[in-house]
Design a protein around this motif. Structure first.
Motif, PDB file in Angstrom:
ATOM      1  N   GLY A 187      -1.699   1.852  -7.363  1.00  0.00           N
ATOM      2  CA  GLY A 187      -0.352   2.378  -7.253  1.00  0.00           C
ATOM      3  C   GLY A 187      -0.260   3.579  -6.336  1.00  0.00           C
ATOM      4  N   VAL A 188       0.807   4.347  -6.502  1.00  0.00           N
ATOM      5  CA  VAL A 188       1.107   5.441  -5.586  1.00  0.00           C
ATOM      6  C   VAL A 188       0.032   6.517  -5.614  1.00  0.00           C
ATOM      7  N   VAL A 189      -0.368   6.973  -6.799  1.00  0.00           N
ATOM      8  CA  VAL A 189      -1.369   8.037  -6.893  1.00  0.00           C
ATOM      9  C   VAL A 189      -2.684   7.582  -6.280  1.00  0.00           C
ATOM     10  N   ALA A 190      -3.092   6.359  -6.586  1.00  0.00           N
ATOM     11  CA  ALA A 190      -4.354   5.844  -6.048  1.00  0.00           C
ATOM     12  C   ALA A 190      -4.326   5.790  -4.530  1.00  0.00           C
ATOM     13  N   VAL A 191      -3.252   5.274  -3.981  1.00  0.00           N
ATOM     14  CA  VAL A 191      -3.132   5.132  -2.531  1.00  0.00           C
ATOM     15  C   VAL A 191      -3.087   6.493  -1.840  1.00  0.00           C
ATOM     16  N   GLU A 192      -2.278   7.410  -2.378  1.00  0.00           N
ATOM     17  CA  GLU A 192      -2.150   8.717  -1.741  1.00  0.00           C
ATOM     18  C   GLU A 192      -3.451   9.511  -1.801  1.00  0.00           C
ATOM     19  N   MET A 193      -4.114   9.499  -2.944  1.00  0.00           N
ATOM     20  CA  MET A 193      -5.346  10.276  -3.044  1.00  0.00           C
ATOM     21  C   MET A 193      -6.493   9.631  -2.260  1.00  0.00           C
ATOM     22  N   ALA A 194      -6.510   8.313  -2.152  1.00  0.00           N
ATOM     23  CA  ALA A 194      -7.492   7.665  -1.277  1.00  0.00           C
ATOM     24  C   ALA A 194      -7.257   8.091   0.163  1.00  0.00           C
ATOM     25  N   THR A 195      -6.002   8.171   0.560  1.00  0.00           N
ATOM     26  CA  THR A 195      -5.649   8.600   1.911  1.00  0.00           C
ATOM     27  C   THR A 195      -6.099  10.035   2.166  1.00  0.00           C
ATOM     28  N   ALA A 196      -5.778  10.931   1.232  1.00  0.00           N
ATOM     29  CA  ALA A 196      -6.060  12.348   1.428  1.00  0.00           C
ATOM     30  C   ALA A 196      -7.555  12.633   1.466  1.00  0.00           C
ATOM     31  N   TRP A 197      -8.288  12.142   0.485  1.00  0.00           N
ATOM     32  CA  TRP A 197      -9.707  12.498   0.407  1.00  0.00           C
ATOM     33  C   TRP A 197     -10.535  11.779   1.464  1.00  0.00           C
ATOM     34  N   THR A 217       6.581  -2.571  -4.826  1.00  0.00           N
ATOM     35  CA  THR A 217       7.323  -2.495  -3.572  1.00  0.00           C
ATOM     36  C   THR A 217       7.389  -3.888  -2.952  1.00  0.00           C
ATOM     37  N   GLU A 218       8.099  -3.989  -1.831  1.00  0.00           N
ATOM     38  CA  GLU A 218       8.085  -5.237  -1.069  1.00  0.00           C
ATOM     39  C   GLU A 218       6.647  -5.532  -0.644  1.00  0.00           C
ATOM     40  N   GLU A 219       6.278  -6.804  -0.628  1.00  0.00           N
ATOM     41  CA  GLU A 219       4.885  -7.168  -0.384  1.00  0.00           C
ATOM     42  C   GLU A 219       4.377  -6.681   0.964  1.00  0.00           C
ATOM     43  N   PHE A 220       5.230  -6.699   1.985  1.00  0.00           N
ATOM     44  CA  PHE A 220       4.777  -6.270   3.308  1.00  0.00           C
ATOM     45  C   PHE A 220       4.377  -4.799   3.318  1.00  0.00           C
ATOM     46  N   ALA A 221       5.003  -4.000   2.465  1.00  0.00           N
ATOM     47  CA  ALA A 221       4.665  -2.574   2.427  1.00  0.00           C
ATOM     48  C   ALA A 221       3.238  -2.370   1.942  1.00  0.00           C
ATOM     49  N   GLY A 222       2.879  -3.044   0.860  1.00  0.00           N
ATOM     50  CA  GLY A 222       1.520  -2.937   0.360  1.00  0.00           C
ATOM     51  C   GLY A 222       0.491  -3.428   1.361  1.00  0.00           C
ATOM     52  N   GLN A 223       0.838  -4.483   2.114  1.00  0.00           N
ATOM     53  CA  GLN A 223      -0.109  -5.009   3.095  1.00  0.00           C
ATOM     54  C   GLN A 223      -0.315  -4.029   4.243  1.00  0.00           C
ATOM     55  N   LEU A 224       0.754  -3.417   4.718  1.00  0.00           N
ATOM     56  CA  LEU A 224       0.614  -2.438   5.805  1.00  0.00           C
ATOM     57  C   LEU A 224      -0.202  -1.229   5.358  1.00  0.00           C
ATOM     58  N   VAL A 225      -0.009  -0.789   4.118  1.00  0.00           N
ATOM     59  CA  VAL A 225      -0.784   0.339   3.609  1.00  0.00           C
ATOM     60  C   VAL A 225      -2.250  -0.052   3.456  1.00  0.00           C
ATOM     61  N   SER A 226      -2.492  -1.246   2.974  1.00  0.00           N
ATOM     62  CA  SER A 226      -3.875  -1.724   2.857  1.00  0.00           C
ATOM     63  C   SER A 226      -4.551  -1.760   4.219  1.00  0.00           C
ATOM     64  N   ASP A 227      -3.848  -2.256   5.222  1.00  0.00           N
ATOM     65  CA  ASP A 227      -4.401  -2.286   6.577  1.00  0.00           C
ATOM     66  C   ASP A 227      -4.697  -0.874   7.070  1.00  0.00           C
ATOM     67  N   GLY A 228      -3.783   0.063   6.770  1.00  0.00           N
ATOM     68  CA  GLY A 228      -3.974   1.436   7.214  1.00  0.00           C
ATOM     69  C   GLY A 228      -5.170   2.098   6.558  1.00  0.00           C
ATOM     70  N   LEU A 229      -5.353   1.863   5.272  1.00  0.00           N
ATOM     71  CA  LEU A 229      -6.495   2.431   4.568  1.00  0.00           C
ATOM     72  C   LEU A 229      -7.800   1.881   5.113  1.00  0.00           C
ATOM     73  N   ARG A 230      -7.840   0.586   5.348  1.00  0.00           N
ATOM     74  CA  ARG A 230      -9.069  -0.012   5.885  1.00  0.00           C
ATOM     75  C   ARG A 230      -9.371   0.525   7.277  1.00  0.00           C
ATOM     76  N   VAL A 366       9.116   7.778  -1.956  1.00  0.00           N
ATOM     77  CA  VAL A 366       8.279   7.758  -0.759  1.00  0.00           C
ATOM     78  C   VAL A 366       6.826   7.709  -1.188  1.00  0.00           C
ATOM     79  N   VAL A 367       6.057   6.828  -0.572  1.00  0.00           N
ATOM     80  CA  VAL A 367       4.608   6.814  -0.723  1.00  0.00           C
ATOM     81  C   VAL A 367       4.037   7.432   0.552  1.00  0.00           C
ATOM     82  N   PHE A 368       3.379   8.584   0.405  1.00  0.00           N
ATOM     83  CA  PHE A 368       2.908   9.328   1.570  1.00  0.00           C
ATOM     84  C   PHE A 368       1.511   8.857   1.977  1.00  0.00           C
ATOM     85  N   ALA A 369       1.440   7.576   2.285  1.00  0.00           N
ATOM     86  CA  ALA A 369       0.205   6.994   2.802  1.00  0.00           C
ATOM     87  C   ALA A 369       0.296   6.983   4.328  1.00  0.00           C
ATOM     88  N   ASP A 370      -0.597   6.275   4.959  1.00  0.00           N
ATOM     89  CA  ASP A 370      -0.518   6.065   6.409  1.00  0.00           C
ATOM     90  C   ASP A 370      -0.700   4.572   6.666  1.00  0.00           C
TER      91      ASP A 370
END
Length: 478
Positions: A187-197, A217-230, A366-370
């Protein structure tokens, strides 16, 4: 030490943003107010959530934005964030975990601060165990409002109790960058803290039990965030469950996974949900289940307490677990409490001043991921599940001139969910770099139920990313 007794029009339990806003609006409406807080005035958001987490994330976003544009990309090169400077700046935004400023604001607003652990003690009574070992009993002439929020919910796993894992509090207040960080959750906390650290130098492994990130969220949002984290170097593992863990004598954490593998880490963040902070609140003294959520009507009254004096605002009522929605409820409910006390009529029509309609129809987040994800209202699936006749209108954000100027090779997407019977928006989602500042325009459109024919006359400035509004309307018209 004896028991002190005081009487107020309203007693608020919980001094986070929700409690502060509710107390302020009730006092502005003419009531005397006492606010009870057991930790720091300003609550979770100010010291362990919104402010410190976004202070950790902002330097990473600034560096990522610089690398997305030719010229600035060469200037920053392959440099890394200065972790010590980021943590020092984070500490400043968390007020170094001191609440002097917030306490002074309460005093200036005419609200009495009572420090200590407050519990309901029967109808319109709150008993407070004070830090000096004393006891105060506060009697409310009109209402008591519970604004105690939530706590991290941890799974029942073998070895968890002795493993000294992180929750969101430790993740936002840690004093050093862990070499290896396991993040459990999607979720949001997991994604944001993975991004930050990860940006601060940790080797991050994200363990997601489900099949995708950000499943609300909409499925495309999660996919774009997953791509960004990777792309940032995070090891994202979907369908990964932790079955047990232990901390070794040398400090290493070992996480056993359902697939039979074992993951070593220096720290592990469990971002696995929230539970109401009501276990030691005296709910049983007023006929409620200890440890449970407090259901309310749209004016904030607890529905299971028929006398009508008990209110609950913010995360504790489970309507919308977001700081800004809690503050919104505080404003609405505080005004309603004051109006009822004074015998003033309430405005109970949808979107009236006495009801928190936005909790149902226009919740922004807002999910402050990248990349960032900014959404308001219903997703396409939620709208259909609600029985609405809707159409999704999608647009490639990278095709907007302002987005192309914002970042070379901009990747992003926008979706508007249109109620075809009324021709208004019931949901909007943006995913892409810098989209957070697009959200309030979407929130105004959804909350205001602005007809699409009128939105056609809201001209976006050129060349900005906001031009996506015009493109969405053109796509809808065909």
């Amino acid at each position: 030490m004896g028991t002190e007794r005081d009487s107020y029009d309203l007693v608020v339990i919980g001094g986070g943003p929700t409690g502060e806003n509710l107390a302020d609006r009730a006092h502005a409406g003419g009531l005397s107010v006492a606010l009870v807080e057991s930790e720091l005035v300003g609550g979770e958001c100010s010291y362990w959530a919104c402010m410190p987490s976004k202070a950790l994330l902002r330097p990473a976003a600034a560096l990522a934005d610089a690398r997305r544009v030719a010229g600035s990309r060469e200037a920053v090169g392959g440099g890394r964030l200065d972790a010590a400077a980021v943590l020092e700046r984070r500490d400043a935004f968390a007020s170094h975990w001191h609440d002097d400023g917030q306490a002074q604001w309460l005093a200036s607003a005419g609200i009495d601060l009572v420090r200590g652990h407050g519990r309901l003690d029967g109808e319109r009574r709150v008993a407070v165990d004070t830090p000096d070992g004393g006891r105060r009993v506060l009697t409310a002439r009109h209402a008591v409002a519970v604004c105690t929020g939530t706590r991290a919910a941890l799974p029942d796993l073998p070895g968890l109790a002795g493993a000294r894992v992180w929750t969101s509090r430790e993740a936002t207040s840690a004093r050093a960058v862990p070499g290896r960080l396991a993040v459990v959750g999607g979720g949001v906390v997991a994604v944001e803290m993975a991004t930050a650290w990860r940006a601060l130098g940790s080797e991050v492994t994200l363990l997601v039990r489900g099949g995708r990130l950000l499943d609300r969220t909409e499925e495309f949002a999660g996919q774009l965030v997953s791509d960004g984290l990777r792309a940032a170097g995070v090891d994202v593992r979907l369908g990964a469950s932790v079955t047990a863990l232990r901390r070794e004598p040398d400090g290493t954490l070992l996480l056993d996974l359902a697939d039979g593998t074992r993951l070593p880490a220096d720290e592990a963040l469990f971002a696995t949900g929230r539970r109401p902070a009501t276990a030691d609140l005296g709910l049983d003294t007023v006929g409620l289940e200890p440890g449970g959520w407090i259901d309310t009507d749209d004016t904030g009254r607890a529905t299971a307490v028929p006398a009508g004096w008990l209110y609950a605002a913010g995360d504790v009522n489970h309507r919308a677990l977001l700081t800004h929605q809690g503050k919104y409820q505080g404003r609405i409910f505080g005004t309603a409490i004051a109006d009822r006390a004074a015998g003033r009529p309430l405005d109970l029509a949808p979107w009236g001043r006495s009801v928190a309609t936005a909790d149902h129809a226009a919740v922004p987040q807002v999910v402050f991921a990248d990349p960032e994800v900014a959404a308001v209202g219903r997703t396409l699936r939620e709208a259909r599940d609600a029985g609405l006749r809707v159409r999704a209108v999608d647009y490639d954000l990278g095709a907007v001139s302002g987005a192309a100027l914002y970042a070379d090779g901009y990747r992003g997407r926008a979706r508007a969910v249109v109620d075809l019977d009324r021709e208004v928006l019931v949901g909007v989602t943006f995913a892409g770099p810098g989209v957070a500042e697009l959200l309030h325009s979407a929130t105004v459109a959804v909350a205001g139920e602005v007809p699409l024919a009128r939105l056609w006359h809201a001209v976006p400035a050129y060349p900005t990313i906001s031009e996506v509004w015009l493109r969405l309307l053109e796509a809808y018209r065909g």
